[in-house]
Design an enzyme around this catalytic site. Structure first.
Site, PDB file in Angstrom:
ATOM      1  N   ASP A   1     -10.842   5.456 -18.004  1.00 47.61           N
ATOM      2  CA  ASP A   1     -11.408   4.242 -18.597  1.00 47.61           C
ATOM      3  C   ASP A   1     -12.819   4.448 -19.126  1.00 47.61           C
ATOM      4  O   ASP A   1     -13.263   3.718 -20.009  1.00 47.61           O
ATOM      5  CB  ASP A   1     -11.432   3.109 -17.561  1.00 47.61           C
ATOM      6  CG  ASP A   1     -10.088   2.397 -17.448  1.00 47.61           C
ATOM      7  OD1 ASP A   1      -9.112   2.879 -18.058  1.00 47.61           O
ATOM      8  OD2 ASP A   1     -10.020   1.366 -16.759  1.00 47.61           O
TER       9      ASP A   1
ATOM     10  N   GLU B   1     -18.870   8.909  -5.432  1.00 47.44           N
ATOM     11  CA  GLU B   1     -18.338   7.551  -5.581  1.00 47.44           C
ATOM     12  C   GLU B   1     -19.399   6.585  -5.057  1.00 47.44           C
ATOM     13  O   GLU B   1     -19.915   6.747  -3.959  1.00 47.44           O
ATOM     14  CB  GLU B   1     -17.024   7.421  -4.801  1.00 47.44           C
ATOM     15  CG  GLU B   1     -16.520   6.007  -4.612  1.00 47.44           C
ATOM     16  CD  GLU B   1     -16.360   5.216  -5.911  1.00 47.44           C
ATOM     17  OE1 GLU B   1     -15.737   5.721  -6.862  1.00 47.44           O
ATOM     18  OE2 GLU B   1     -16.883   4.067  -5.974  1.00 47.44           O
TER      19      GLU B   1
ATOM     20  N   TYR C   1       7.539  -5.973 -11.056  1.00 48.65           N
ATOM     21  CA  TYR C   1       8.262  -4.746 -10.692  1.00 48.65           C
ATOM     22  C   TYR C   1       8.055  -4.443  -9.222  1.00 48.65           C
ATOM     23  O   TYR C   1       7.077  -4.878  -8.611  1.00 48.65           O
ATOM     24  CB  TYR C   1       7.840  -3.569 -11.587  1.00 48.65           C
ATOM     25  CG  TYR C   1       6.373  -3.286 -11.695  1.00 48.65           C
ATOM     26  CD1 TYR C   1       5.700  -2.538 -10.733  1.00 48.65           C
ATOM     27  CD2 TYR C   1       5.637  -3.759 -12.780  1.00 48.65           C
ATOM     28  CE1 TYR C   1       4.342  -2.261 -10.852  1.00 48.65           C
ATOM     29  CE2 TYR C   1       4.271  -3.492 -12.901  1.00 48.65           C
ATOM     30  CZ  TYR C   1       3.641  -2.743 -11.941  1.00 48.65           C
ATOM     31  OH  TYR C   1       2.294  -2.469 -12.049  1.00 48.65           O
TER      32      TYR C   1
ATOM     33  N   ARG D   1      -1.234   0.677  -6.311  1.00 52.86           N
ATOM     34  CA  ARG D   1      -2.391   1.501  -6.707  1.00 52.86           C
ATOM     35  C   ARG D   1      -3.019   2.197  -5.505  1.00 52.86           C
ATOM     36  O   ARG D   1      -3.439   3.347  -5.598  1.00 52.86           O
ATOM     37  CB  ARG D   1      -3.452   0.624  -7.369  1.00 52.86           C
ATOM     38  CG  ARG D   1      -3.028   0.048  -8.692  1.00 52.86           C
ATOM     39  CD  ARG D   1      -4.100  -0.906  -9.184  1.00 52.86           C
ATOM     40  NE  ARG D   1      -5.326  -0.173  -9.402  1.00 52.86           N
ATOM     41  CZ  ARG D   1      -5.752   0.226 -10.592  1.00 52.86           C
ATOM     42  NH1 ARG D   1      -5.048  -0.057 -11.668  1.00 52.86           N
ATOM     43  NH2 ARG D   1      -6.861   0.897 -10.723  1.00 52.86           N
TER      44      ARG D   1
HETATM   45  C1  LIG Z   1      -3.923  -5.887 -15.201  1.00 56.49           C
HETATM   46  C2  LIG Z   1      -3.900  -4.388 -15.309  1.00 56.49           C
HETATM   47  C3  LIG Z   1      -2.699  -3.701 -15.213  1.00 56.49           C
HETATM   48  C4  LIG Z   1      -2.659  -2.290 -15.365  1.00 56.49           C
HETATM   49  N1  LIG Z   1      -1.454  -1.662 -15.272  1.00 56.49           N
HETATM   50  C5  LIG Z   1      -1.405  -0.327 -15.462  1.00 56.49           C
HETATM   51  C6  LIG Z   1      -0.162   0.364 -15.389  1.00 56.49           C
HETATM   52  O1  LIG Z   1       0.897  -0.235 -15.125  1.00 56.49           O
HETATM   53  N2  LIG Z   1      -0.149   1.726 -15.611  1.00 56.49           N
HETATM   54  C7  LIG Z   1      -1.300   2.415 -15.866  1.00 56.49           C
HETATM   55  O2  LIG Z   1      -1.233   3.651 -16.024  1.00 56.49           O
HETATM   56  N3  LIG Z   1      -2.495   1.800 -15.932  1.00 56.49           N
HETATM   57  C8  LIG Z   1      -2.576   0.445 -15.738  1.00 56.49           C
HETATM   58  N4  LIG Z   1      -3.780  -0.189 -15.802  1.00 56.49           N
HETATM   59  C9  LIG Z   1      -4.990   0.589 -16.160  1.00 56.49           C
HETATM   60  C10 LIG Z   1      -5.567   1.324 -14.982  1.00 56.49           C
HETATM   61  O3  LIG Z   1      -5.772   0.427 -13.920  1.00 56.49           O
HETATM   62  C11 LIG Z   1      -6.886   1.979 -15.355  1.00 56.49           C
HETATM   63  O4  LIG Z   1      -6.785   2.590 -16.621  1.00 56.49           O
HETATM   64  C12 LIG Z   1      -7.273   3.046 -14.335  1.00 56.49           C
HETATM   65  O5  LIG Z   1      -7.305   2.514 -13.050  1.00 56.49           O
HETATM   66  C13 LIG Z   1      -8.632   3.653 -14.684  1.00 56.49           C
HETATM   67  O6  LIG Z   1      -9.008   4.567 -13.674  1.00 56.49           O
HETATM   68  P1  LIG Z   1     -10.437   5.258 -13.725  1.00 56.49           P
HETATM   69  O7  LIG Z   1     -10.468   6.169 -12.552  1.00 56.49           O
HETATM   70  O8  LIG Z   1     -10.690   5.791 -15.085  1.00 56.49           O
HETATM   71  O9  LIG Z   1     -11.482   4.065 -13.520  1.00 56.49           O
HETATM   72  P2  LIG Z   1     -11.770   3.169 -12.232  1.00 56.49           P
HETATM   73  O10 LIG Z   1     -10.535   2.882 -11.474  1.00 56.49           O
HETATM   74  O11 LIG Z   1     -12.556   1.994 -12.728  1.00 56.49           O
HETATM   75  O12 LIG Z   1     -12.693   4.076 -11.317  1.00 56.49           O
HETATM   76  C14 LIG Z   1     -14.052   4.291 -11.596  1.00 56.49           C
HETATM   77  C15 LIG Z   1     -14.757   4.610 -10.283  1.00 56.49           C
HETATM   78  O13 LIG Z   1     -16.083   5.032 -10.570  1.00 56.49           O
HETATM   79  C16 LIG Z   1     -16.946   4.476  -9.612  1.00 56.49           C
HETATM   80  N5  LIG Z   1     -18.287   4.452 -10.212  1.00 56.49           N
HETATM   81  C17 LIG Z   1     -18.733   3.656 -11.226  1.00 56.49           C
HETATM   82  N6  LIG Z   1     -20.018   3.949 -11.520  1.00 56.49           N
HETATM   83  C18 LIG Z   1     -20.374   4.953 -10.694  1.00 56.49           C
HETATM   84  C19 LIG Z   1     -21.588   5.696 -10.520  1.00 56.49           C
HETATM   85  N7  LIG Z   1     -22.679   5.437 -11.253  1.00 56.49           N
HETATM   86  N8  LIG Z   1     -21.648   6.673  -9.572  1.00 56.49           N
HETATM   87  C20 LIG Z   1     -20.547   6.935  -8.801  1.00 56.49           C
HETATM   88  N9  LIG Z   1     -19.376   6.250  -8.910  1.00 56.49           N
HETATM   89  C21 LIG Z   1     -19.298   5.290  -9.852  1.00 56.49           C
HETATM   90  C22 LIG Z   1     -16.360   3.098  -9.338  1.00 56.49           C
HETATM   91  O14 LIG Z   1     -16.796   2.561  -8.096  1.00 56.49           O
HETATM   92  C23 LIG Z   1     -14.859   3.419  -9.345  1.00 56.49           C
HETATM   93  O15 LIG Z   1     -14.390   3.784  -8.069  1.00 56.49           O
HETATM   94  C24 LIG Z   1      -3.859  -1.584 -15.619  1.00 56.49           C
HETATM   95  C25 LIG Z   1      -5.068  -2.263 -15.705  1.00 56.49           C
HETATM   96  C26 LIG Z   1      -5.104  -3.650 -15.531  1.00 56.49           C
HETATM   97  C27 LIG Z   1      -6.431  -4.359 -15.625  1.00 56.49           C
END
Ligand SMILES: Cc1cc2nc3c(=O)[nH]c(=O)nc-3n(C[C@H](O)[C@H](O)[C@H](O)COP(=O)(O)OP(=O)(O)OC[C@H]3O[C@@H](n4cnc5c(N)ncnc54)[C@H](O)[C@@H]3O)c2cc1C
Length: 393
Positions: A296, A32, A214, A106
């Site tokens: 994502d 991370e 919510y 979260r």
């Molecule tokens: C307004 C809003 C409301 C939402 N509501 C919901 C909901 O109700 N339900 C739901 O299921 N989803 C919801 N989502 C979507 C959800 O927040 C995301 O899809 C989810 O958090 C994605 O998680 P992730 O781990 O894929 O990415 P991220 O949370 O972006 O994590 C990526 C991580 O990788 C790290 N990183 C990046 N580059 C590097 C690198 N080169 N080396 C090491 N580490 C790195 C970052 O620091 C970060 O910690 C919502 C999103 C938004 C914007």
């Protein structure tokens, strides 16, 4: 078993992937880039499809300790306040899909995944920003800053919306801005007048905007997110800014009194410019050789189906499932990741597409809005319940 999974990113997706891989018997190292594990102060909805995965990882008690389990989703007109439709959650979700519908902070979800990965012995490397990647038929190699390169059998790119792993693998450029802005806030329910406290999910739909509220933290806090159409003032990479919510207040000027009261009760907002990518086009966008994309990084979506984190958790479960099946783990990785990609991409694409469509329906005006309201009145729960989604992959 002497097989090593490297994971880029310690968000909800990366932690879920680490847990699933460790449970599948893999040695896991998670990188991370941030100096500590944090999550933004906002809520997340988890459909029964996602709660079921967490239950399968023995996290039912941990989740029950921090989540709220609303018994209803109510859709209301932002303009008149009138109820447009209802979906029973609570027992109905449990009976129909085998798990409840949860809403959670979260940080609480992230925290329970973090303590689970610590318990299964995942090596956590904070302040490691992975920037160099290579792979050959035998191994994948990553490097962070001046550290020596590290080899593994599989690399999981769970590094979010701006994923460097994705750019190395697919080279398809940055995500697109959606022209939608999210205003988010978290309120202690005890600080609110009785009329504004709530134990259900409410979605308020208006022309070119919507707002969802919510409970989280066992119902003690209320999460509020308002979406309006417009562009952020500066670049969208800077996606979490403090604001007084003037843009949201202006957009809601013609809305009903209960909604205005709620929005006025919020002292400060965080502003996000929402970005996404077009729905996935094929399995090749999910995995290649020894590298898999997850969450994502693979399929950033608009939050209008509340399933972005949910799909990351489902991805992780599938990844763990296929990696557990490898007969010769080190050798079979590309085949297993291809299976992961084939099993996941269409569902993720469908959720991405449906989220885009939901945004159009939520924000409809004129005839579109009239059609939406009539359909919701006539079909009610049948329109809001989504067996293909909540029933799981
Ligand atoms: C307004 C809003 C409301 C939402 N509501 C919901 C909901 O109700 N339900 C739901 O299921 N989803 C919801 N989502 C979507 C959800 O927040 C995301 O899809 C989810 O958090 C994605 O998680 P992730 O781990 O894929 O990415 P991220 O949370 O972006 O994590 C990526 C991580 O990788 C790290 N990183 C990046 N580059 C590097 C690198 N080169 N080396 C090491 N580490 C790195 C970052 O620091 C970060 O910690 C919502 C999103 C938004 C914007």
């Amino acid at each position: 078993m002497d097989v090593q999974a490297l994971i880029a990113g310690g968000g909800i997706g990366g932690l879920a992937a680490a847990l699933a891989c460790a449970r599948a018997g893999w040695d896991v190292r998670l990188y991370e880039r941030a100096p500590e594990f944090t999550e933004v102060g906002a809520g997340v909805q988890l459909g029964p499809n996602v709660v079921k995965v967490l239950h399968g990882w023995d996290l039912a008690d941990a989740l029950a300790g921090v989540a709220a389990f609303p018994d209803r989703l109510e859709v209301r007109s932002a303009t008149t306040g009138q109820t447009l439709g209802n979906l029973r959650l609570g027992n109905l979700m449990q009976q129909r899909y085998g798990a409840p519908y949860a809403t959670v902070h979260r940080a609480d979800l992230h925290g329970l995944l973090l303590s689970a990965v610590e318990q299964v012995g995942v090596q956590l490397k904070l302040k490691h920003s992975l920037s160099q990647f290579s792979q050959n038929p035998q191994a994948v190699t990553v490097q962070s800053q001046d550290d020596p390169p590290v080899e593994g059998d599989v690399l999981v790119g769970a590094d979010g919306l701006w994923s460097p792993v994705r750019q190395w693998l697919l080279g398809d450029g940055p995500p697109r801005t959606t022209g939608h802005l999210a205003y988010r806030a978290m309120l202690r329910q005890a600080d609110l007048p009785q009329a504004l406290r709530s134990s259900q999910i409410t979605a308020w739909l208006g022309p070119r905007l919507h707002l969802v509220q919510y409970p989280v933290r066992g119902g003690d806090w209320l999460n509020v997110v308002g979406i309006v159409e417009g562009q952020a003032q500066d670049d969208s990479d800077n996606w979490d800014q403090g604001t007084d919510g003037a843009g949201l207040h202006a957009a809601l000027a013609g809305s009903c009194t209960p909604l205005q009261d709620l929005v006025r009760a919020v002292p400060a907002w965080r502003l996000w410019a929402l970005c996404d990518r077009p729905p996935m086009q094929g399995a090749y966008q999910h995995a290649l050789g020894r590298v898999a994309l997850l969450g994502d990084a693979a399929h950033p979506m608009r939050p209008y189906l509340a399933q972005g984190a949910g799909m990351a958790i489902e991805d992780a479960a599938e990844l763990g499932r296929v990696l557990a099946q490898a007969l010769d783990p080190a050798l079979d990785v590309p085949i297993m990741l291809n299976r992961y990609a084939l099993n996941r991409w269409q569902r993720n694409a469908r959720v991405q597409a449906r989220a885009i469509r939901n945004g159009q329906i939520f924000h409809a005006s004129g005839v579109g809005r009239w059609g939406r309201d009539v359909s919701m009145k006539l079909l009610g729960e049948r329109l809001l319940d989504l067996p293909w989604l909540y029933g799981g992959p």
